[in-house]
Design a protein around this motif. Structure first.
Motif, PDB file in Angstrom:
ATOM      1  N   PRO A   5      55.243 -26.903  31.869  1.00  0.00           N
ATOM      2  CA  PRO A   5      54.794 -25.556  32.235  1.00  0.00           C
ATOM      3  C   PRO A   5      53.338 -25.585  32.696  1.00  0.00           C
ATOM      4  N   GLU A   6      52.998 -24.646  33.509  1.00  0.00           N
ATOM      5  CA  GLU A   6      51.627 -24.565  34.028  1.00  0.00           C
ATOM      6  C   GLU A   6      50.648 -24.106  32.955  1.00  0.00           C
ATOM      7  N   SER A   7      49.427 -24.548  33.058  1.00  0.00           N
ATOM      8  CA  SER A   7      48.377 -24.081  32.162  1.00  0.00           C
ATOM      9  C   SER A   7      48.106 -22.607  32.426  1.00  0.00           C
ATOM     10  N   LEU A   8      47.789 -21.893  31.391  1.00  0.00           N
ATOM     11  CA  LEU A   8      47.429 -20.491  31.551  1.00  0.00           C
ATOM     12  C   LEU A   8      45.917 -20.388  31.662  1.00  0.00           C
ATOM     13  N   ALA A  19      41.130 -27.951  24.052  1.00  0.00           N
ATOM     14  CA  ALA A  19      40.839 -28.231  25.463  1.00  0.00           C
ATOM     15  C   ALA A  19      39.379 -28.642  25.634  1.00  0.00           C
ATOM     16  N   ASP A  20      38.482 -27.967  24.926  1.00  0.00           N
ATOM     17  CA  ASP A  20      37.061 -28.304  25.000  1.00  0.00           C
ATOM     18  C   ASP A  20      36.788 -29.686  24.409  1.00  0.00           C
ATOM     19  N   LEU A  21      37.436 -30.009  23.287  1.00  0.00           N
ATOM     20  CA  LEU A  21      37.284 -31.345  22.691  1.00  0.00           C
ATOM     21  C   LEU A  21      37.773 -32.424  23.652  1.00  0.00           C
ATOM     22  N   LEU A  22      38.920 -32.176  24.269  1.00  0.00           N
ATOM     23  CA  LEU A  22      39.470 -33.150  25.213  1.00  0.00           C
ATOM     24  C   LEU A  22      38.551 -33.335  26.417  1.00  0.00           C
ATOM     25  N   HIS A  27      39.005 -36.599  28.656  1.00  0.00           N
ATOM     26  CA  HIS A  27      40.464 -36.631  28.849  1.00  0.00           C
ATOM     27  C   HIS A  27      40.807 -35.828  30.094  1.00  0.00           C
ATOM     28  N   ASP A  28      41.616 -36.396  30.963  1.00  0.00           N
ATOM     29  CA  ASP A  28      41.842 -35.797  32.279  1.00  0.00           C
ATOM     30  C   ASP A  28      43.117 -34.961  32.394  1.00  0.00           C
ATOM     31  N   ARG A  29      43.783 -34.706  31.303  1.00  0.00           N
ATOM     32  CA  ARG A  29      45.024 -33.926  31.366  1.00  0.00           C
ATOM     33  C   ARG A  29      44.824 -32.598  30.634  1.00  0.00           C
ATOM     34  N   PRO A  30      45.364 -31.503  31.191  1.00  0.00           N
ATOM     35  CA  PRO A  30      45.106 -30.176  30.619  1.00  0.00           C
ATOM     36  C   PRO A  30      45.960 -29.864  29.394  1.00  0.00           C
ATOM     37  N   VAL A  31      45.495 -28.909  28.633  1.00  0.00           N
ATOM     38  CA  VAL A  31      46.321 -28.284  27.606  1.00  0.00           C
ATOM     39  C   VAL A  31      47.243 -27.328  28.345  1.00  0.00           C
ATOM     40  N   VAL A  32      48.534 -27.388  28.031  1.00  0.00           N
ATOM     41  CA  VAL A  32      49.500 -26.486  28.660  1.00  0.00           C
ATOM     42  C   VAL A  32      50.180 -25.651  27.591  1.00  0.00           C
ATOM     43  N   MET A  33      50.573 -24.460  27.980  1.00  0.00           N
ATOM     44  CA  MET A  33      51.253 -23.550  27.078  1.00  0.00           C
ATOM     45  C   MET A  33      52.747 -23.576  27.371  1.00  0.00           C
ATOM     46  N   SER A 133      53.959 -42.169  28.200  1.00  0.00           N
ATOM     47  CA  SER A 133      53.113 -41.069  27.752  1.00  0.00           C
ATOM     48  C   SER A 133      53.874 -40.232  26.734  1.00  0.00           C
ATOM     49  N   VAL A 134      53.115 -39.503  25.920  1.00  0.00           N
ATOM     50  CA  VAL A 134      53.686 -38.652  24.880  1.00  0.00           C
ATOM     51  C   VAL A 134      52.936 -37.323  24.855  1.00  0.00           C
ATOM     52  N   TRP A 135      53.495 -36.361  24.158  1.00  0.00           N
ATOM     53  CA  TRP A 135      52.930 -35.017  24.051  1.00  0.00           C
ATOM     54  C   TRP A 135      52.635 -34.698  22.593  1.00  0.00           C
ATOM     55  N   ALA A 136      51.554 -33.968  22.347  1.00  0.00           N
ATOM     56  CA  ALA A 136      51.210 -33.537  20.992  1.00  0.00           C
ATOM     57  C   ALA A 136      50.772 -32.082  21.010  1.00  0.00           C
ATOM     58  N   ALA A 137      50.817 -31.470  19.838  1.00  0.00           N
ATOM     59  CA  ALA A 137      50.342 -30.099  19.683  1.00  0.00           C
ATOM     60  C   ALA A 137      48.847 -30.049  19.990  1.00  0.00           C
ATOM     61  N   ALA A 138      48.450 -28.941  20.571  1.00  0.00           N
ATOM     62  CA  ALA A 138      47.050 -28.753  20.965  1.00  0.00           C
ATOM     63  C   ALA A 138      46.446 -27.549  20.254  1.00  0.00           C
ATOM     64  N   GLY A 139      46.659 -27.483  18.925  1.00  0.00           N
ATOM     65  CA  GLY A 139      45.987 -26.464  18.137  1.00  0.00           C
ATOM     66  C   GLY A 139      46.711 -25.144  17.997  1.00  0.00           C
ATOM     67  N   HIS A 140      47.873 -25.007  18.613  1.00  0.00           N
ATOM     68  CA  HIS A 140      48.613 -23.751  18.604  1.00  0.00           C
ATOM     69  C   HIS A 140      50.097 -24.103  18.758  1.00  0.00           C
ATOM     70  N   PRO A 141      51.018 -23.352  18.127  1.00  0.00           N
ATOM     71  CA  PRO A 141      52.443 -23.685  18.222  1.00  0.00           C
ATOM     72  C   PRO A 141      53.031 -23.684  19.637  1.00  0.00           C
ATOM     73  N   HIS A 142      52.364 -23.075  20.596  1.00  0.00           N
ATOM     74  CA  HIS A 142      52.846 -23.076  21.976  1.00  0.00           C
ATOM     75  C   HIS A 142      52.040 -24.013  22.881  1.00  0.00           C
ATOM     76  N   ALA A 143      50.989 -24.623  22.363  1.00  0.00           N
ATOM     77  CA  ALA A 143      50.089 -25.438  23.192  1.00  0.00           C
ATOM     78  C   ALA A 143      50.322 -26.933  22.941  1.00  0.00           C
ATOM     79  N   VAL A 144      50.346 -27.697  24.051  1.00  0.00           N
ATOM     80  CA  VAL A 144      50.540 -29.145  23.974  1.00  0.00           C
ATOM     81  C   VAL A 144      49.628 -29.828  24.992  1.00  0.00           C
ATOM     82  N   PHE A 145      49.433 -31.130  24.792  1.00  0.00           N
ATOM     83  CA  PHE A 145      48.747 -31.922  25.809  1.00  0.00           C
ATOM     84  C   PHE A 145      49.387 -33.287  25.876  1.00  0.00           C
ATOM     85  N   ASN A 146      49.211 -33.944  27.009  1.00  0.00           N
ATOM     86  CA  ASN A 146      49.842 -35.222  27.303  1.00  0.00           C
ATOM     87  C   ASN A 146      48.805 -36.335  27.301  1.00  0.00           C
ATOM     88  N   PHE A 147      49.220 -37.521  26.877  1.00  0.00           N
ATOM     89  CA  PHE A 147      48.329 -38.676  26.836  1.00  0.00           C
ATOM     90  C   PHE A 147      49.169 -39.924  26.701  1.00  0.00           C
TER      91      PHE A 147
END
Length: 168
Positions: A5-8, A19-22, A27-33, A133-147
């Motif tokens: 899904p696209e980032s909001l 996102a700020d920590l990344l 880190h070059d990949r966005p947090v996505v919702m 690559s894998v995905w992990a939670a990004a601080g919120h139940p709907h937010a993820v990031f890839n690495f």
């Protein structure tokens, strides 16, 4: 794999913090919702169009001797073998929602591998390294990031170990 899904434009506060920590570590990949919750590995995988094994789930335990948080980042298809974890870090207790929130700064279902309120003892599941690559939670139940698993290891400095329960 289908496109995530696209980032909001506006992320929830906890996801923006990730996102700020990344960004701060380059880190070059966005947090996505995700459009629906990613509280479980299966839900996140369905929302991302990847396998459950490509979800890096964060499991928090409480180390008995000092009440330290123990974070195991495991492949979503694996069940964590608590005896293997305890053999490396010491006896474990259960971590309730209050403990998880206090020690990580995140709610269950959104625990990110980085940016914890209290630095956890960490272990990375060796099985994650089977994937590009894998995905992990990004601080919120709907937010993820890839690495990549290698990026995860570099971000956390955690040892890579066998934490998976044997298939029965």
């Amino acid at each position: 794999m289908s496109q995530p899904p696209e980032s909001l434009a506006a992320l929830p506060e906890s996801a923006q913090r990730v996102a700020d920590l990344l960004a701060g570590i380059g880190h070059d990949r966005p947090v996505v919702m995700l459009p629906a919750t990613g509280k479980t590995s299966a839900e996140a995988a369905a929302g991302l169009g990847c396998s459950v094994a490509e979800i890096a789930k964060s499991i928090i335990f409480r180390r008995v001797k000092d009440d330290a948080p123990v974070l195991v980042i495991a492949s979503g298809s694996n069940r964590v073998d608590e005896a293997k974890v305890a053999a490396r870090v010491g006896p474990l207790g259960k971590a309730d929602a209050k403990f998880v929130r206090e020690k990580t700064g995140y709610a269950i279902g959104g625990v990110c591998p980085i940016g914890h309120a209290v630095a956890p003892v960490m272990l990375l599941d060796a099985d994650l390294f089977r994937y590009e690559s894998v995905w992990a939670a990004a601080g919120h139940p709907h937010a993820v990031f890839n690495f990549t698993p290698q990026q995860l290891q570099a971000m956390t400095g955690a040892p890579v170990v066998d934490v998976a329960q044997a298939a029965q």
